[in-house]
Design a protein around this motif. Structure first.
Motif, PDB file in Angstrom:
ATOM      1  N   ILE A  60      -1.132   0.894  -0.856  1.00  0.00           N
ATOM      2  CA  ILE A  60      -0.733   1.095   0.546  1.00  0.00           C
ATOM      3  C   ILE A  60      -2.003   1.022   1.389  1.00  0.00           C
ATOM      4  O   ILE A  60      -2.734   1.996   1.542  1.00  0.00           O
ATOM      5  CB  ILE A  60      -0.023   2.456   0.742  1.00  0.00           C
ATOM      6  N   ASN A  61      -2.250  -0.161   1.910  1.00  0.00           N
ATOM      7  CA  ASN A  61      -3.488  -0.390   2.674  1.00  0.00           C
ATOM      8  C   ASN A  61      -3.175  -1.351   3.821  1.00  0.00           C
ATOM      9  O   ASN A  61      -3.407  -2.561   3.731  1.00  0.00           O
ATOM     10  CB  ASN A  61      -4.570  -0.971   1.762  1.00  0.00           C
ATOM     11  N   ASN A  62      -2.628  -0.796   4.872  1.00  0.00           N
ATOM     12  CA  ASN A  62      -2.289  -1.613   6.043  1.00  0.00           C
ATOM     13  C   ASN A  62      -3.550  -1.891   6.865  1.00  0.00           C
ATOM     14  O   ASN A  62      -4.400  -1.018   7.031  1.00  0.00           O
ATOM     15  CB  ASN A  62      -1.257  -0.898   6.918  1.00  0.00           C
ATOM     16  N   ASP A 269      -0.100   3.506   7.392  1.00  0.00           N
ATOM     17  CA  ASP A 269      -0.180   4.001   6.011  1.00  0.00           C
ATOM     18  C   ASP A 269       0.603   5.292   5.856  1.00  0.00           C
ATOM     19  O   ASP A 269       1.293   5.511   4.844  1.00  0.00           O
ATOM     20  CB  ASP A 269      -1.641   4.248   5.628  1.00  0.00           C
ATOM     21  N   GLN A 273       3.514   5.781   3.262  1.00  0.00           N
ATOM     22  CA  GLN A 273       3.357   6.764   2.201  1.00  0.00           C
ATOM     23  C   GLN A 273       4.442   7.829   2.259  1.00  0.00           C
ATOM     24  O   GLN A 273       4.822   8.389   1.235  1.00  0.00           O
ATOM     25  CB  GLN A 273       1.971   7.410   2.299  1.00  0.00           C
TER      26      GLN A 273
END
Length: 503
Positions: A60-62, A269, A273
């Motif tokens: 999860i790395n926007n 994120d 998440q």
């Protein structure tokens, strides 16, 4: 921050010392070029957030780019150069019996030449380079060997072009005035053998130097230099810095813009998440197959033992979006304030036009634009010197006599903004100026109603005849001559009523 100005201690440029001057100049130019490339990529959306890495939950790395740099540049360009830059007559504005209101038309003809050469489009490119890179360059050069057909189509004897600041620079003398000494433009290409070649042209007031070589041989002290006479007598490459520091309009807020990108990426994120939260199992052993069934069916049966109850729950902790939005809004307001960009949502506590202009930042934007105008006009005057030099050097039959007589001191540079705002007030102001005896050419330029005030004046010469000076016979009676009494005159000047002796 800002581009470095390139200077040299040499006072004269020859074929022998030019390679050495260039060798020293390219050291600073290459540094400026790297910074210009970074700023251009930043405006295009290639920003540091795209290289972001996460140590926890890497999946999860926007990477969200909120391109406020593009917003700032577009506003500055549109606000300052939304209307074409025009020239107006500055001197020789007196009424005469023989030539009433028909003074030298050289400025109007100059505007026509600039329009024919599409100067508006060149200015637009220069405006973008100024605000993004901190500096821009214009090239003015005479047309040569034109056929009669080309002369008929292209009225102006000169051409204008915007040069790429990545491949252009000006070398100044190391004196207090920083007088331009050499204008340099070069191009990098590949030959048929796949080797890089550089073609460089350097202009001084008296000569044009050309160097062509492979790779970096152009900087070798023994490079072959070809010299020609500069017929224009001026350096045709003119630098247009945005400010004395040559800093882009958003360059001083780069850390804040990066912080906004980070905050927005973290918000995304946080949302992702929250949706993809972990599931915590207490006192139960769940196999991988059971967990897959949980994700598919959405339910799971678990059993506990006496004294150790089993449980399963989602570990979810949402980000406080209200506090995050407050933080982002604060950063954005600081960006607008530092860059002098209006905030259309702000208010000064009143609903009057002036209160909104102050509260939303339009007054600050106008002040910043006037500061940019001052720097731009200095370079524009240098460009006009080159243009007038070209006009005086061409065949006299191809240039109007008014243009031949035109001087730099006769020309003023006019920026037009918001020409339809407060239309009634501006038209009333124009009438008041004319009635007060202000010359129509000056009055039309001052009120800011027209994008081309010089052409409006020339087209309105006949209708403006009624505003010429009245004859001496119609002049009002002369005022009473003041008394020779020194004490009485001083009292009158001080605002004290004149009192006769013995009164």
């Amino acid at each position: 921050m800002g581009r470095e100005i390139i200077v040299t201690s040499e006072s004269e440029v020859t074929e022998k010392n030019l390679p050495l001057i260039l060798q020293r100049a390219f050291t600073l130019h290459n540094k400026n070029r790297r910074e210009i490339q970074y700023l251009r990529n930043y405006v295009r959306g290639k920003q540091p957030i795209l290289e972001r890495k996460k140590e926890y939950r890497e999946e999860i790395n926007n990477k969200i780019v909120v391109n406020h740099a593009y917003e700032i540049v577009e506003f500055k360009k549109g606000y300052l150069f939304g209307e074409p830059v025009q020239y107006v007559q500055r001197g020789d504005c007196e009424f005469t019996e023989e030539d009433e209101l028909t003074e030298n038309k050289g400025v109007a003809a100059l505007n026509e030449y600039m329009h024919a050469e599409n100067k508006e489009a060149v200015d637009a490119q220069i405006a973008e380079d100024m605000h993004v890179c901190g500096t821009a360059y214009r090239l003015v050069f005479p047309k040569e060997n034109l056929s009669r057909r080309e002369e008929f189509i292209d009225e102006a004897p000169f051409m204008l072009a915007a040069l790429d600041p990545e491949y252009t620079f000006v070398i100044y003398k190391n004196d207090p005035a920083k007088t331009p000494l050499i204008g340099v433009n070069y191009a990098v290409s590949e030959n048929l053998e796949g080797k890089k070649c550089i073609e460089l042209v350097a202009y001084t007031k008296s000569k044009v130097f050309r160097i062509g070589a492979e790779s970096t041989d152009v900087l070798a002290t023994d490079a072959s230099v070809e010299a020609q006479v500069n017929g224009a007598g001026e350096i045709p490459i003119i630098e247009y810095p945005l400010n004395p520091s040559r800093m882009g309009c958003f360059e001083n807020v780069l850390p804040i813009l990066d912080a906004i990108n980070t905050a927005q990426s973290n918000r995304m994120d946080g949302v992702e998440q929250f949706i993809q939260s972990f599931v915590k199992f207490t006192n139960c052993d769940v196999s991988e197959e059971q967990f897959k069934r949980l994700k598919k069916d959405g339910a799971l049966v678990i059993k506990g033992v006496p004294g150790l109850p089993a449980d399963a729950e989602i570990m979810a902790e949402s980000l406080d979006q209200d506090q995050t939005q407050t933080y982002v809004d604060d950063l954005y307001q600081r960006v607008l304030t530092i860059c002098g960009v209006p905030d259309r949502e702000a208010s000064a506590g009143g609903n009057t036009g002036q209160a909104l202009k102050i509260g939303q930042g339009w007054t600050s934007a106008e002040t910043r634009s006037r500061s940019t105008e001052t720097v731009f006009k200095r370079s524009e005057m240098q460009m006009l010197r080159v243009v007038l030099s070209i006009l005086r050097s061409v065949n006299p039959s191809k240039v109007a006599e008014d243009l031949k007589k035109l001087r730099i001191s006769d020309i003023d540079i006019k920026f037009t903004r918001n020409n339809t705002d407060s239309l009634l007030v501006k038209t009333q102001g124009l009438q008041n100026l004319l009635e007060a005896g202000v010359h129509p050419r000056i009055a039309i330029a001052v009120v800011g109603l027209f994008s081309d005030p010089e052409q409006v004046y020339q087209d309105s010469v006949e209708t403006l005849e009624k505003w010429k000076k009245t004859e001496a016979s119609e002049a009002p009676a002369e005022a009473i001559t003041p008394s020779n009494n020194k004490t009485t005159d001083e009292g009158a000047l001080a605002g004290v009523p004149l009192v006769q002796e013995g009164a």
